[in-house]
Write a protein that holds these residues in place. Structure first.
Motif, PDB file in Angstrom:
ATOM      1  N   MET A 264      -4.711  66.170  14.877  1.00  0.00           N
ATOM      2  CA  MET A 264      -5.517  67.164  14.811  1.00  0.00           C
ATOM      3  C   MET A 264      -5.972  67.742  16.216  1.00  0.00           C
ATOM      4  O   MET A 264      -5.802  68.918  16.330  1.00  0.00           O
ATOM      5  CB  MET A 264      -6.761  66.968  14.030  1.00  0.00           C
ATOM      6  N   LEU A 265      -6.186  66.945  17.116  1.00  0.00           N
ATOM      7  CA  LEU A 265      -6.384  67.358  18.486  1.00  0.00           C
ATOM      8  C   LEU A 265      -5.067  67.949  18.943  1.00  0.00           C
ATOM      9  O   LEU A 265      -5.366  68.961  19.791  1.00  0.00           O
ATOM     10  CB  LEU A 265      -6.944  66.197  19.380  1.00  0.00           C
ATOM     11  N   PHE A 266      -4.182  67.353  18.764  1.00  0.00           N
ATOM     12  CA  PHE A 266      -2.731  67.660  19.396  1.00  0.00           C
ATOM     13  C   PHE A 266      -2.328  69.176  18.676  1.00  0.00           C
ATOM     14  O   PHE A 266      -1.823  70.054  19.447  1.00  0.00           O
ATOM     15  CB  PHE A 266      -1.609  66.915  19.142  1.00  0.00           C
ATOM     16  N   GLU A 267      -2.659  69.315  17.454  1.00  0.00           N
ATOM     17  CA  GLU A 267      -2.468  70.415  16.630  1.00  0.00           C
ATOM     18  C   GLU A 267      -3.479  71.746  17.235  1.00  0.00           C
ATOM     19  O   GLU A 267      -2.941  72.673  17.501  1.00  0.00           O
ATOM     20  CB  GLU A 267      -2.625  70.312  15.319  1.00  0.00           C
ATOM     21  N   THR A 268      -4.664  71.301  17.477  1.00  0.00           N
ATOM     22  CA  THR A 268      -5.549  72.097  18.074  1.00  0.00           C
ATOM     23  C   THR A 268      -4.967  72.831  19.326  1.00  0.00           C
ATOM     24  O   THR A 268      -5.237  73.848  19.865  1.00  0.00           O
ATOM     25  CB  THR A 268      -6.772  71.431  18.029  1.00  0.00           C
ATOM     26  N   ILE A 269      -4.733  71.923  20.117  1.00  0.00           N
ATOM     27  CA  ILE A 269      -4.412  72.014  21.771  1.00  0.00           C
ATOM     28  C   ILE A 269      -2.977  73.001  21.578  1.00  0.00           C
ATOM     29  O   ILE A 269      -2.975  73.891  22.356  1.00  0.00           O
ATOM     30  CB  ILE A 269      -3.968  70.667  22.477  1.00  0.00           C
ATOM     31  N   GLN A 270      -2.047  72.819  20.785  1.00  0.00           N
ATOM     32  CA  GLN A 270      -1.075  73.443  20.731  1.00  0.00           C
ATOM     33  C   GLN A 270      -1.159  74.953  20.034  1.00  0.00           C
ATOM     34  O   GLN A 270      -0.986  75.727  20.701  1.00  0.00           O
ATOM     35  CB  GLN A 270      -0.079  72.878  19.683  1.00  0.00           C
ATOM     36  N   SER A 271      -2.343  74.970  19.103  1.00  0.00           N
ATOM     37  CA  SER A 271      -2.572  76.145  18.730  1.00  0.00           C
ATOM     38  C   SER A 271      -3.422  77.161  19.887  1.00  0.00           C
ATOM     39  O   SER A 271      -3.142  78.118  20.004  1.00  0.00           O
ATOM     40  CB  SER A 271      -3.925  76.040  17.647  1.00  0.00           C
ATOM     41  N   PHE A 272      -4.159  76.367  20.578  1.00  0.00           N
ATOM     42  CA  PHE A 272      -4.932  76.911  21.773  1.00  0.00           C
ATOM     43  C   PHE A 272      -3.839  77.447  22.629  1.00  0.00           C
ATOM     44  O   PHE A 272      -4.120  78.482  23.282  1.00  0.00           O
ATOM     45  CB  PHE A 272      -5.705  75.934  22.498  1.00  0.00           C
ATOM     46  N   LYS A 273      -2.804  76.511  23.141  1.00  0.00           N
ATOM     47  CA  LYS A 273      -1.719  76.938  23.980  1.00  0.00           C
ATOM     48  C   LYS A 273      -0.987  77.997  23.368  1.00  0.00           C
ATOM     49  O   LYS A 273      -0.892  79.026  24.158  1.00  0.00           O
ATOM     50  CB  LYS A 273      -1.062  75.626  24.130  1.00  0.00           C
TER      51      LYS A 273
ATOM     52  N   ASP B 274      -2.070  80.434  21.315  1.00  0.00           N
ATOM     53  CA  ASP B 274      -2.993  81.390  21.552  1.00  0.00           C
ATOM     54  C   ASP B 274      -2.989  82.166  22.770  1.00  0.00           C
ATOM     55  O   ASP B 274      -3.402  83.268  23.114  1.00  0.00           O
ATOM     56  CB  ASP B 274      -4.308  81.160  20.876  1.00  0.00           C
ATOM     57  N   MET B 275      -3.213  80.998  23.702  1.00  0.00           N
ATOM     58  CA  MET B 275      -3.367  81.401  25.241  1.00  0.00           C
ATOM     59  C   MET B 275      -2.219  82.014  25.668  1.00  0.00           C
ATOM     60  O   MET B 275      -2.016  83.271  26.503  1.00  0.00           O
ATOM     61  CB  MET B 275      -3.581  79.937  26.137  1.00  0.00           C
ATOM     62  N   GLU B 276      -0.799  81.645  25.093  1.00  0.00           N
ATOM     63  CA  GLU B 276       0.618  82.299  25.750  1.00  0.00           C
ATOM     64  C   GLU B 276       0.293  83.864  25.213  1.00  0.00           C
ATOM     65  O   GLU B 276       0.785  84.841  25.848  1.00  0.00           O
ATOM     66  CB  GLU B 276       1.658  81.576  25.155  1.00  0.00           C
ATOM     67  N   GLN B 277       0.074  83.853  23.809  1.00  0.00           N
ATOM     68  CA  GLN B 277      -0.040  85.178  23.310  1.00  0.00           C
ATOM     69  C   GLN B 277      -1.064  86.130  23.945  1.00  0.00           C
ATOM     70  O   GLN B 277      -0.876  87.290  24.005  1.00  0.00           O
ATOM     71  CB  GLN B 277      -0.425  85.208  21.732  1.00  0.00           C
ATOM     72  N   LYS B 278      -2.165  85.632  24.223  1.00  0.00           N
ATOM     73  CA  LYS B 278      -3.157  86.191  24.906  1.00  0.00           C
ATOM     74  C   LYS B 278      -2.770  86.646  26.498  1.00  0.00           C
ATOM     75  O   LYS B 278      -2.805  87.909  26.982  1.00  0.00           O
ATOM     76  CB  LYS B 278      -4.381  85.624  25.301  1.00  0.00           C
ATOM     77  N   ASN B 279      -2.026  85.727  27.026  1.00  0.00           N
ATOM     78  CA  ASN B 279      -1.331  86.190  28.289  1.00  0.00           C
ATOM     79  C   ASN B 279      -0.164  87.066  28.275  1.00  0.00           C
ATOM     80  O   ASN B 279      -0.339  87.976  29.286  1.00  0.00           O
ATOM     81  CB  ASN B 279      -0.754  84.817  29.128  1.00  0.00           C
ATOM     82  N   ALA B 280       0.688  87.195  27.272  1.00  0.00           N
ATOM     83  CA  ALA B 280       1.607  88.060  27.221  1.00  0.00           C
ATOM     84  C   ALA B 280       0.961  89.353  26.875  1.00  0.00           C
ATOM     85  O   ALA B 280       1.588  90.557  27.573  1.00  0.00           O
ATOM     86  CB  ALA B 280       2.445  87.732  25.906  1.00  0.00           C
TER      87      ALA B 280
END
Length: 237
Positions: free
Chosen positions: A62-71, A73-79
């Motif tokens: 779950m933590l890995f999935e959360t990290i991947q989701s955050f990552k 989301d961060m990539e989308q926000k950076n784009a």
């Protein structure tokens, strides 16, 4: 010491051996019970450890999935941020171009104002010069028309060489043998306000020199007087 020939010796030995055997069985039973209890305790420990590990793995997943989701989301926000920065850069560039265009327009407006002011000065100067020429024409009219019989005509030229409104100065009383004979000089005013001699009838060879003198002095009465003198001289030849 009891003699081995004692008939009860065998029974006592057998009884002692049974006691020892029973004690050993009891000890083995206790060991088995302890081993069984240890096995159960170990199974419970292993089960608890497996449950803990399983829960930890699920939590890690779950933590890995959360990290991947955050990552992600961060990539989308950076784009999105990159696109916004690019859009802002384009808007700033457009604003700078508009500012430069605005400066160019302001400079052109200022230049047009200066040119308009200069044209206004030229027009005012030409109007003043034209007024002076009109006054000169008025004076010439008084001198020549009233006293010497000169007639001033306004004509509209339709030739290709000279267009616009022109003035004809008709001199009479030139030829003593024919006082009504007409001697004519035609002239106009150029765009810059200077006089332009179009023709004379009869033709005067000195007319270009008289025109040049008129351009220098701007004295129309003197020019007309000189033209009259030349007509008189030509008529008497």
């Amino acid at each position: 010491m009891t003699s081995i020939t004692d008939p009860n010796m065998s029974d006592r030995f057998t009884s002692a051996m049974e006691d020892i055997h029973n004690k050993q069985l009891k000890t083995y039973g206790e060991i088995i019970d302890a081993t069984t209890e240890l096995c159960q305790s170990h199974r419970q420990f292993v089960k608890s450890a497996l449950d803990s590990c399983s829960k930890k793995c699920k939590d890690d997943e779950m933590l890995f999935e959360t990290i991947q989701s955050f990552k992600k989301d961060m990539e989308q926000k950076n784009a999105s941020l990159k696109e916004k920065r690019h859009a802002i850069s384009e808007v700033m560039s457009e604003i700078q171009q508009k500012e430069m265009h605005k400066d160019d327009i302001i400079q052109k407006i200022e230049k047009l104002k200066e040119e308009q002011a200069k044209r206004k000065e030229v027009i005012e100067s030409q109007n003043k010069a034209n007024k002076d020429r009109l006054r000169n024409l008025g004076k010439a009219r008084l001198v020549f028309q009233d006293h010497l019989g000169m007639e001033i005509r306004t004509i509209l030229s339709k030739t290709q060489l000279v267009k616009g409104e022109k003035l004809q100065f008709v001199f009479r009383n030139i030829n003593p043998s024919d006082q009504d004979s007409a001697y004519v000089v035609t002239m106009g005013i150029k765009a810059d306000g200077s006089y332009q001699i179009v023709s004379s009838d009869p033709a005067l060879e000195c007319l270009p020199a008289l025109e040049s003198r008129l351009q220098e002095t701007n004295n129309l009465p003197a020019f007309l007087a000189n033209v009259r003198k030349e007509f008189i001289a030509q008529a008497r030849c």
